[in-house]
Design a protein around this motif. Structure first.
Motif, PDB file in Angstrom:
ATOM      1  N   GLY A   1      -7.178   1.171  -8.088  1.00  0.00           N
ATOM      2  CA  GLY A   1      -7.085   1.427  -6.652  1.00  0.00           C
ATOM      3  C   GLY A   1      -7.362   0.174  -5.835  1.00  0.00           C
ATOM      4  N   ALA A   2      -7.102   0.272  -4.555  1.00  0.00           N
ATOM      5  CA  ALA A   2      -7.239  -0.867  -3.643  1.00  0.00           C
ATOM      6  C   ALA A   2      -8.687  -1.326  -3.539  1.00  0.00           C
ATOM      7  CB  ALA A   2      -6.702  -0.495  -2.269  1.00  0.00           C
TER       8      ALA A   2
ATOM      9  N   GLU B   1      -9.266   4.514   0.432  1.00  0.00           N
ATOM     10  CA  GLU B   1      -9.791   3.158   0.327  1.00  0.00           C
ATOM     11  C   GLU B   1      -9.467   2.352   1.589  1.00  0.00           C
ATOM     12  OE1 GLU B   1      -7.984   4.607  -2.106  1.00  0.00           O
ATOM     13  OE2 GLU B   1      -9.308   4.624  -3.863  1.00  0.00           O
ATOM     14  N   LEU B   2      -8.260   2.546   2.118  1.00  0.00           N
ATOM     15  CA  LEU B   2      -7.880   1.796   3.319  1.00  0.00           C
ATOM     16  C   LEU B   2      -8.776   2.146   4.504  1.00  0.00           C
ATOM     17  CD1 LEU B   2      -3.999   1.914   3.013  1.00  0.00           C
ATOM     18  CD2 LEU B   2      -5.494  -0.061   2.626  1.00  0.00           C
ATOM     19  N   ALA B   3      -9.091   3.422   4.670  1.00  0.00           N
ATOM     20  CA  ALA B   3      -9.992   3.818   5.757  1.00  0.00           C
ATOM     21  C   ALA B   3     -11.368   3.174   5.559  1.00  0.00           C
ATOM     22  CB  ALA B   3     -10.100   5.338   5.836  1.00  0.00           C
ATOM     23  N   ASP B   4     -11.855   3.177   4.318  1.00  0.00           N
ATOM     24  CA  ASP B   4     -13.137   2.523   4.018  1.00  0.00           C
ATOM     25  C   ASP B   4     -13.085   1.043   4.378  1.00  0.00           C
ATOM     26  OD1 ASP B   4     -14.353   4.775   2.946  1.00  0.00           O
ATOM     27  OD2 ASP B   4     -14.011   4.194   0.863  1.00  0.00           O
TER      28      ASP B   4
ATOM     29  N   ALA C   1       0.828  -1.206   0.000  1.00  0.00           N
ATOM     30  CA  ALA C   1       0.000   0.000   0.000  1.00  0.00           C
ATOM     31  C   ALA C   1       0.863   1.256   0.000  1.00  0.00           C
ATOM     32  CB  ALA C   1      -0.917   0.005   1.221  1.00  0.00           C
ATOM     33  N   THR C   2       0.318   2.316  -0.587  1.00  0.00           N
ATOM     34  CA  THR C   2       0.969   3.629  -0.592  1.00  0.00           C
ATOM     35  C   THR C   2       0.040   4.636   0.071  1.00  0.00           C
ATOM     36  OG1 THR C   2       0.029   4.371  -2.697  1.00  0.00           O
ATOM     37  CG2 THR C   2       2.064   3.057  -2.803  1.00  0.00           C
ATOM     38  N   GLU C   3       0.559   5.819   0.335  1.00  0.00           N
ATOM     39  CA  GLU C   3      -0.274   6.853   0.959  1.00  0.00           C
ATOM     40  C   GLU C   3      -1.457   7.236   0.088  1.00  0.00           C
ATOM     41  OE1 GLU C   3       1.837  10.131   2.713  1.00  0.00           O
ATOM     42  OE2 GLU C   3       3.346   8.808   3.587  1.00  0.00           O
TER      43      GLU C   3
ATOM     44  N   GLY D   1       4.913   0.052   6.542  1.00  0.00           N
ATOM     45  CA  GLY D   1       4.945  -1.116   5.661  1.00  0.00           C
ATOM     46  C   GLY D   1       4.072  -2.260   6.118  1.00  0.00           C
ATOM     47  N   GLN D   2       2.994  -1.954   6.836  1.00  0.00           N
ATOM     48  CA  GLN D   2       2.147  -2.995   7.413  1.00  0.00           C
ATOM     49  C   GLN D   2       0.993  -3.443   6.526  1.00  0.00           C
ATOM     50  OE1 GLN D   2       0.548  -1.949  11.222  1.00  0.00           O
ATOM     51  NE2 GLN D   2       2.534  -1.771  12.187  1.00  0.00           N
TER      52      GLN D   2
END
Length: 193
Positions: free
Chosen positions: A70-71, A18-21, A11-13, A60-61
């Protein structure tokens, strides 16, 4: 280092939204409830969530599934050490049962978040990410996997059990104002031996 083949990537910034979702989706609203409590006056709680995801990205988790737009799924995890984390009087009650269960999974690779947008379910993405998690654990010389699921999250539990995870412990869910049907947290563990 494990080599990631597309559609898997670190994952990147730029994936923060999408990560929060995905984290909130997997956490059945608990992350948003927490972010609301952390938000300063007038601050959008989703902004807090995106910032927290960016921190994990920098560490890096997180690995995501990305087909080019996108993710659409993500895996966040980390190794649990050999010493339990104290849950003294100042430890937040909402998190106490989660930490107490995590303390029962010492020396394991902990699947903190495994999430997929509903429209991408049924494609084997969760299984692919769980296989990757096991590779990471083995590379780190860990002999077991762990995850905590909500007692009412039947789909997630079914996925983990299909992959060899077994119930190790349960604790009641402390809600503290969080609107949820979750009654218990369930620790699932899988041996890699």
């Amino acid at each position: 280092m494990i080599r990631l083949e597309p559609p898997l990537r670190v994952a990147t910034e730029a994936d923060a939204r999408e990560l929060a979702d995905l984290v909130n989706f997997a956490g059945e609203g608990l992350p948003l409830y927490i972010w609301e409590g952390l938000a300063m006056d007038g601050q959008d709680p989703w902004e807090v969530g995106r910032a927290r995801q960016m921190e994990k990205v920098r560490e890096g988790q997180i690995v995501v599934v990305d087909f080019g737009d996108g993710a659409v799924a993500s895996l966040t995890g980390y190794p649990i050490g050999s010493e339990p984390r104290p849950t003294g009087e100042d430890f937040p009650a909402l998190f106490r049962p989660l930490q107490e269960l995590e303390n029962k999974a010492l020396e394991s690779w902990y699947v903190n978040v495994l999430a997929c947008y509903p429209e991408h379910r049924g494609q084997g993405l969760g299984s692919r990410l769980l296989d990757l998690a096991e590779q990471i654990a083995r590379e780190g010389a860990l002999c077991r996997m762990s995850v905590i699921v909500a007692s009412n999250n039947v789909g997630a539990r079914r996925l983990y059990e299909r992959h060899g995870y077994e119930e190790a412990a349960t604790l009641p869910c402390v809600k503290e104002g969080w609107d949820t049907d979750t009654e218990h947290w369930v620790l699932l563990i899988k041996s890699l031996r």
